[in-house]
Design an enzyme around this catalytic site. Structure first.
Site, mmCIF file in Angstrom:
data_model
loop_
_atom_site.group_PDB
_atom_site.id
_atom_site.type_symbol
_atom_site.label_atom_id
_atom_site.label_comp_id
_atom_site.label_asym_id
_atom_site.label_seq_id
_atom_site.Cartn_x
_atom_site.Cartn_y
_atom_site.Cartn_z
ATOM 1 N N ASP A 77 2.955 8.271 11.055
ATOM 2 C CA ASP A 77 2.172 9.047 10.097
ATOM 3 C C ASP A 77 1.131 9.947 10.777
ATOM 4 O O ASP A 77 0.539 9.573 11.778
ATOM 5 C CB ASP A 77 1.481 8.065 9.144
ATOM 6 C CG ASP A 77 1.031 8.725 7.860
ATOM 7 O OD1 ASP A 77 1.392 9.887 7.627
ATOM 8 O OD2 ASP A 77 0.321 8.055 7.080
ATOM 9 N N GLU A 180 8.421 14.920 7.424
ATOM 10 C CA GLU A 180 7.460 15.309 6.384
ATOM 11 C C GLU A 180 6.401 16.243 6.953
ATOM 12 O O GLU A 180 5.936 16.053 8.070
ATOM 13 C CB GLU A 180 6.779 14.063 5.801
ATOM 14 C CG GLU A 180 5.665 14.414 4.823
ATOM 15 C CD GLU A 180 5.311 13.288 3.878
ATOM 16 O OE1 GLU A 180 6.223 12.735 3.238
ATOM 17 O OE2 GLU A 180 4.115 12.960 3.797
#
Ligand code: ZN
Length: 390
Positions: A77, A180
């Site tokens: 992330d 992402e």
């Protein structure tokens, strides 16, 4: 099976303690979501002192123990630099969230026309203006004139280039992965027109992304519900959804996605199954709830440390809690339902774990059923509201 999940609806569970995955599995079982466990940012790893490999190993152990045999993902992330990538690849992560936020020019919205003209010298204005300035075909998300196009180029042009570089590096290292793009931690909201620009530029430059996280208007703060005018947000979301539909190739990703109970029905209404939701700190807060009930002395130590550290630790987070607004401490578990206490405890997890991590884990292991049940109930509430349509 640890695998890329592509356009399957997904729900991300950060677990800073390495003990929450059993509760996450209990909550996700039987829903239409595929789970992304082992969602951990470079910043979180720095604060918890864990490596990408340890985070993934903790999740794997829980997955095996719970006999979860469906697909799941692991999220590297908020990767900010090309150098951040490799340790996550080596550990076996499947989902890579790129955060080019440091390359977003937050002054672009207010720069003078002269300043903008200086700044766009680094970009190919002729090519981009030919692409984006049509004048007549008005879209739901708006239309560029030369000034707004300049602002979008200046604001997101370098961030787009950084994202392309990260995508290329990943593609060299790995065959299949979820990719992402997140601009959710920038100072200013992403307008629907800017959302269109980012998505279109990435597609044009060959980036195959699975999900995109804009920064929406209003405040999506850590660990608490949405702050802002819901009807204004509704209008804005409908325009963002039109952009996502136009491309039809990626999911909408909601960061700081925990506890946004008033927003989930809208997200579900506009995006249906095309969503990814990220949560992290809320699982830590559930751990503290167990502590407040079963080990009040340790809870109080963590709480007073949190108050001490808050002003310093909050700096890289979107929070607005104030120390002088904290409620009385008559009932410790109820502190975990208070806006100010939640945020203060939320952003100080690094300090708390450095000092009390071992003790905290001992208590959670002793009361593992209580932790599992707390997580189960908390996330069931999230998932039910996200299941309503689509
Ligand atoms: Zn984020």
């Amino acid at each position: 099976m640890l695998t890329p999940l592509h356009l399957t609806p997904t729900f991300g569970f950060g677990d800073r303690l390495g003990l929450a995955t059993p509760g996450h599995i209990a909550a996700i079982r039987g829903t239409r979501f595929a789970p992304v466990f082992a969602q951990q940012s470079v910043r979180e790893n720095a604060r918890t002192g864990r490596t990408p490999q340890q985070v993934l190993d903790d999740a794997k152990r829980a997955v095996d123990a719970a006999k979860w045999d469906s697909a799941w993902g692991a999220d590297a992330d908020h990767l900010k630099t090309v150098d951040d990538i490799l340790p996550f690849i080596e550990a076996g992560y499947t989902f890579f969230t790129i955060d080019p936020g440091e390359h977003v020019d937050n002054r672009a919205d207010t720069d003078s026309p002269e300043a903008l003209k200086q700044k766009i010298k680094g970009f190919n204005w002729d090519e981009l203006s030919a692409l984006y300035l049509h004048g007549d075909d008005q879209q739901t998300w708006g239309v560029f004139d030369s000034e707004s196009l300049m602002r979008a180029m200046v604001k997101y042009g370098k961030a787009t280039q950084q994202t392309v570089a990260m995508f290329k590096r990943l593609s060299e290292l790995k065959e299949a992965f979820d990719f992402e793009v997140s601009v959710d931690e920038t100072d200013l909201p992403t307008t629907p027109l800017e959302h269109f620009f980012i998505a279109n530029e990435l597609r044009r430059l060959g980036v195959r992304f699975t999900s995109l996280a804009p920064r929406f208007i209003g405040r999506f703060e850590k660990g608490v519900d949405y702050i802002g005018d819901l009807s204004v947000l509704d209008t804005e979301l409908s325009k963002h959804a039109a952009v996502t539909r136009h491309f039809g190739t990626y999911k909408l990703s909601l960061h700081s996605g925990s506890d946004k109970f008033s927003v989930y029905p809208w997200i579900s209404k506009y995006w249906g199954k095309r969503i990814h939701v990220k949560t992290a700190g809320t699982s830590y807060l559930e751990a503290l709830r167990v502590l407040a009930k079963h080990s009040p002395d340790l809870f109080l130590k963590i709480y007073s440390l949190a108050c001490e550290r808050y002003e310093t630790d909050k700096r890289t987070y979107h929070v607005s809690a104030q120390l002088d607004q904290l409620p009385s401490m008559d009932d410790l578990p109820s502190l975990l339902d208070d806006f100010h206490a939640r945020q203060i405890l939320h952003v100080t997890f690094g300090s708390a774990l450095t000092q009390f991590g071992a003790e905290l884990k001992q208590v959670l292991q002793k009361h593992e059923t209580a932790y599992l049940e707390g997580l189960h109930a908390h996330f069931e509430k999230h998932l039910q509201l996200l299941q309503v349509s689509g």
